[in-house]
Write a protein that holds these residues in place. Sequence first.
Motif, PDB file in Angstrom:
ATOM      1  N   THR A 108     -69.238 -26.888 -83.342  1.00  0.00           N
ATOM      2  CA  THR A 108     -69.746 -27.809 -82.325  1.00  0.00           C
ATOM      3  C   THR A 108     -69.277 -27.424 -80.929  1.00  0.00           C
ATOM      4  OG1 THR A 108     -67.845 -29.276 -82.645  1.00  0.00           O
ATOM      5  CG2 THR A 108     -69.843 -29.749 -83.926  1.00  0.00           C
ATOM      6  N   GLU A 109     -68.198 -26.642 -80.838  1.00  0.00           N
ATOM      7  CA  GLU A 109     -67.582 -26.431 -79.525  1.00  0.00           C
ATOM      8  C   GLU A 109     -66.807 -25.126 -79.492  1.00  0.00           C
ATOM      9  OE1 GLU A 109     -63.950 -28.761 -77.335  1.00  0.00           O
ATOM     10  OE2 GLU A 109     -65.652 -30.009 -77.989  1.00  0.00           O
ATOM     11  N   ASP A 156     -67.146 -27.647 -68.232  1.00  0.00           N
ATOM     12  CA  ASP A 156     -67.614 -28.368 -69.421  1.00  0.00           C
ATOM     13  C   ASP A 156     -69.137 -28.339 -69.372  1.00  0.00           C
ATOM     14  OD1 ASP A 156     -68.173 -30.080 -71.543  1.00  0.00           O
ATOM     15  OD2 ASP A 156     -66.566 -31.489 -71.036  1.00  0.00           O
ATOM     16  N   THR A 163     -72.859 -28.210 -71.825  1.00  0.00           N
ATOM     17  CA  THR A 163     -73.503 -28.358 -73.120  1.00  0.00           C
ATOM     18  C   THR A 163     -74.908 -27.781 -73.046  1.00  0.00           C
ATOM     19  OG1 THR A 163     -72.231 -30.333 -73.684  1.00  0.00           O
ATOM     20  CG2 THR A 163     -74.279 -29.980 -74.887  1.00  0.00           C
ATOM     21  N   ARG A 198     -71.353 -27.012 -77.192  1.00  0.00           N
ATOM     22  CA  ARG A 198     -70.530 -27.396 -76.049  1.00  0.00           C
ATOM     23  C   ARG A 198     -69.518 -26.293 -75.753  1.00  0.00           C
ATOM     24  NH1 ARG A 198     -66.340 -32.605 -75.574  1.00  0.00           N
ATOM     25  NH2 ARG A 198     -66.006 -32.455 -73.318  1.00  0.00           N
ATOM     26  N   TYR A 199     -69.333 -26.004 -74.469  1.00  0.00           N
ATOM     27  CA  TYR A 199     -68.345 -25.048 -73.991  1.00  0.00           C
ATOM     28  C   TYR A 199     -67.459 -25.780 -72.989  1.00  0.00           C
ATOM     29  CZ  TYR A 199     -71.804 -21.678 -75.688  1.00  0.00           C
ATOM     30  OH  TYR A 199     -72.685 -20.969 -76.444  1.00  0.00           O
ATOM     31  N   ARG A 200     -66.152 -25.690 -73.191  1.00  0.00           N
ATOM     32  CA  ARG A 200     -65.283 -26.371 -72.225  1.00  0.00           C
ATOM     33  C   ARG A 200     -63.908 -25.707 -72.134  1.00  0.00           C
ATOM     34  NH1 ARG A 200     -61.571 -30.515 -73.962  1.00  0.00           N
ATOM     35  NH2 ARG A 200     -61.526 -30.742 -76.243  1.00  0.00           N
TER      36      ARG A 200
END
Length: 262
Positions: free
Chosen positions: A236-237, A249, A251, A256-258
Amino acid sequence: MAQQFTWDHTVDFVDDLKQAEQAFADQGLTASYGGKHVGHGTENSLAYFGDNYLEFLTLYSRKEALAETPQRGQIFHDAGELLPEFEGFYRPALHVHGIEAAAERLRSKGVELGEIVPGNRTTANGEEIRWQLLWLLGDDHGLRYPFVIDWDADEATQLERYENSGLLHRHPLGEVSTRRAIFEVPDPAGISAHWADLFDLERTHGTDDNGREYYDLAVGGGRDWRFVKGDYNGITELQYTVPAGKSFDVTIGKARYRSVTD
């Protein structure tokens, strides 16, 4: 001696490469067009974070992609089936030296494998880069297995190739490094134990700041794959470390990339 598997890159299926590149650019990150997989129906853009990178992948020909077989071209066939409805993380790649030995190890663990498939491309400066791919067929209780890649080069040579690509250290945000992938799965303890055994990865157990239990697999370079309980059954991330005072952050679809501080 056990085969060493390390996290090489992650594939993210997207509907539009330009939109994905722009979403990164808006957050101070650089992803640049990589090229077409001619005859396979897909094309990509790449973002480099040291010796770990991200591959945005999309279709240019569904017909070509669907003509691939899972045994030889699983990623292309799956792109043809899943896009454009599914936009999110597809699966990660593990790097090995000696893909034949890796295949023997995985077969001994009872995993169904595709063929070892050679690939190559010529860079802009005329260097021919060769690699071999191995697909793990099926899934682990619905979770897609990683695939395996052998770049036929040691780490120093591979990093030099990335340097020569001109994409390293080019994020306007500064030096950004991959830290972790988050896998939400129904059975974090069981799946992480199975993958630790398959790929001979160190496994640790803990609780995060929100009180959520997790299992981490060490996948090289100070990075880990973190398994937590959830219904998604996939990545998910992706989390990254950034220079002090910086953050991002973003999406894209279900991905998601953060930035994180640990």
